[in-house]
Design a protein around this motif. Structure first.
Motif, short mmCIF file in Angstrom:
data_model
loop_
_atom_site.label_atom_id
_atom_site.label_comp_id
_atom_site.label_asym_id
_atom_site.label_seq_id
_atom_site.Cartn_x
_atom_site.Cartn_y
_atom_site.Cartn_z
N PHE A 28 0.72 -1.22 -0.11
CA PHE A 28 -0.04 0.03 0.17
C PHE A 28 0.94 1.30 -0.18
O PHE A 28 2.04 1.23 0.47
N ASP A 29 0.38 2.34 -0.51
CA ASP A 29 0.97 3.44 -0.56
C ASP A 29 0.60 4.02 0.71
O ASP A 29 -0.50 4.61 1.04
N TYR A 30 1.54 4.42 1.76
CA TYR A 30 0.98 5.08 3.02
C TYR A 30 0.74 6.35 2.96
O TYR A 30 0.13 6.78 3.72
N ALA A 31 1.12 7.01 1.82
CA ALA A 31 0.38 8.56 1.81
C ALA A 31 -0.91 8.49 1.49
O ALA A 31 -1.82 9.32 2.13
N HIS A 32 -1.44 7.47 0.73
CA HIS A 32 -2.77 7.07 0.50
C HIS A 32 -3.63 6.91 1.87
O HIS A 32 -4.51 7.09 2.26
N ARG A 47 -6.20 10.61 -3.90
CA ARG A 47 -5.60 9.41 -3.02
C ARG A 47 -6.63 8.38 -2.50
O ARG A 47 -6.27 7.21 -2.46
N GLN A 73 -7.65 5.97 -5.59
CA GLN A 73 -6.57 5.37 -6.08
C GLN A 73 -6.56 4.15 -4.83
O GLN A 73 -6.23 2.77 -5.41
N LEU A 74 -6.62 4.31 -3.59
CA LEU A 74 -6.53 3.33 -2.50
C LEU A 74 -7.95 2.40 -2.84
O LEU A 74 -7.62 1.19 -2.76
N LYS A 101 -7.52 0.12 -5.63
CA LYS A 101 -6.27 -0.99 -5.33
C LYS A 101 -7.16 -2.00 -4.56
O LYS A 101 -6.77 -3.34 -4.95
N TYR A 120 -2.81 0.56 9.38
CA TYR A 120 -1.86 1.63 9.25
C TYR A 120 -1.64 2.11 10.79
O TYR A 120 -0.52 2.48 10.87
#
Length: 296
Positions: free
Chosen positions: A2-6, A36, A39-40, A43, A68
């Motif tokens: 996972f993109d942690y900014a997302h 964001r 996109q999450l 995914k 998270y």
């Protein structure tokens, strides 16, 4: 991966209750926050938010938020162990606690620990029967709860019992509790309860007096300090935690109406089963204080 900014954007949107406030918090545009989240969601293939007011997480969203928060806790511990603490990234420990514990023994139990480790404490206050829901939803890393059975992925540790005594001022008792029939007195005497979530008063009347029809009158005051103050000022009678009641009983400001009728509420510390030293250290601090102040 996972993109942690997302994931961070998801967390901020939920904690702030909406995209606009999240954008202000993250110093980016609202459209960037929305992108964001989109996109999450693309995914994982599921909706992560209910676009209500305020915005809330779906069940899948809650699982991601829990993941998270766990990662954040572990990363803060890793930074500490590697001696690379970043003042701009302090360890934030979010705990759910009931109001009576917060008003009495809880904060003194943790103050020195948080000062020593320079952690930041974020408290979520709710009824002790509901705090474990905040843990389950990923909104807290630990909670003080009345639920003994550990949630999935969590541990449960017994802390002790909070005892509640039914008290009122001498003048209030003189006015409302002078007949030979306690059930008649209860029907006319206004009670003070914490909130609609708080069922302790209902359980007390059901257990000791077999009153189950909600026939009594009550004030609802959702503040532990103001709840006690309302009773002390003679607004009504109510069930007060022993740690709060003791000094007022000793001074004669309050009197126990039914000295042999008390309610015992067991408290437990539940926390995630992750290898983070924070939860272990916090439990030791809570257990030490609880052993001194709570009943067993």
């Amino acid at each position: 991966m996972f993109d942690y900014a997302h994931l961070k954007a998801l967390s901020i949107v939920v904690s702030q209750g909406g995209f606009d406030k999240a954008a202000q918090h993250l110093y980016i545009s609202q459209s960037a926050v929305s992108q964001r989240i989109k996109q999450l969601e693309d995914k994982v293939g599921q909706a992560l938010l209910v676009r209500s007011n305020p915005v809330v997480a779906t069940e899948t969203g809650k699982r991601l938020l829990r993941h998270y928060a766990q990662v954040q806790l572990l990363e803060s511990e890793l930074r500490s162990e590697m001696d690379v603490d970043d003042p701009s990234l302090p360890t934030i420990v979010r705990i759910a606690v009931n109001a009576d514990s917060l008003a009495t023994w809880f904060l003194p139990a943790l103050t020195e620990t948080f000062k020593y480790h320079k952690w930041l404490l974020e408290l979520v206050v709710d009824d002790e029967a509901y705090t474990h829901h905040l843990l389950k939803n990923g909104e807290a890393v630990g909670c003080v709860t009345t639920t003994q059975l550990a949630l999935s992925g969590c541990s449960s540790e017994y802390l002790g019992n909070m005892e509640y005594q039914c008290v009122a001022t001498p003048a209030f008792i003189e006015q409302y509790f002078q007949s030979d029939l306690a059930t008649d007195d209860i029907a006319h005497a206004p009670a003070v309860v914490f909130s609609t979530k708080d069922k302790l008063h209902d359980k007390f009347l059901s257990f000791y007096f077999d009153i189950n029809d909600k026939s009594w009158r009550e004030h609802k005051i959702p503040s532990s300090e103001s709840f006690l103050e309302a009773i002390r000022m003679g607004l009504g009678y109510g069930l007060v935690a022993h740690l709060q009641a003791k000094p007022l009983l000793e001074k004669g400001e309050l009197i126990e109406i039914f000295p042999h009728k008390r309610m015992q509420v067991p408290l437990y510390w539940q926390h995630w089963n992750i290898k983070a030293k924070q939860t272990s250290i916090i439990y030791r601090a809570l257990a030490t204080s609880a052993k001194e102040l709570l009943l067993t």
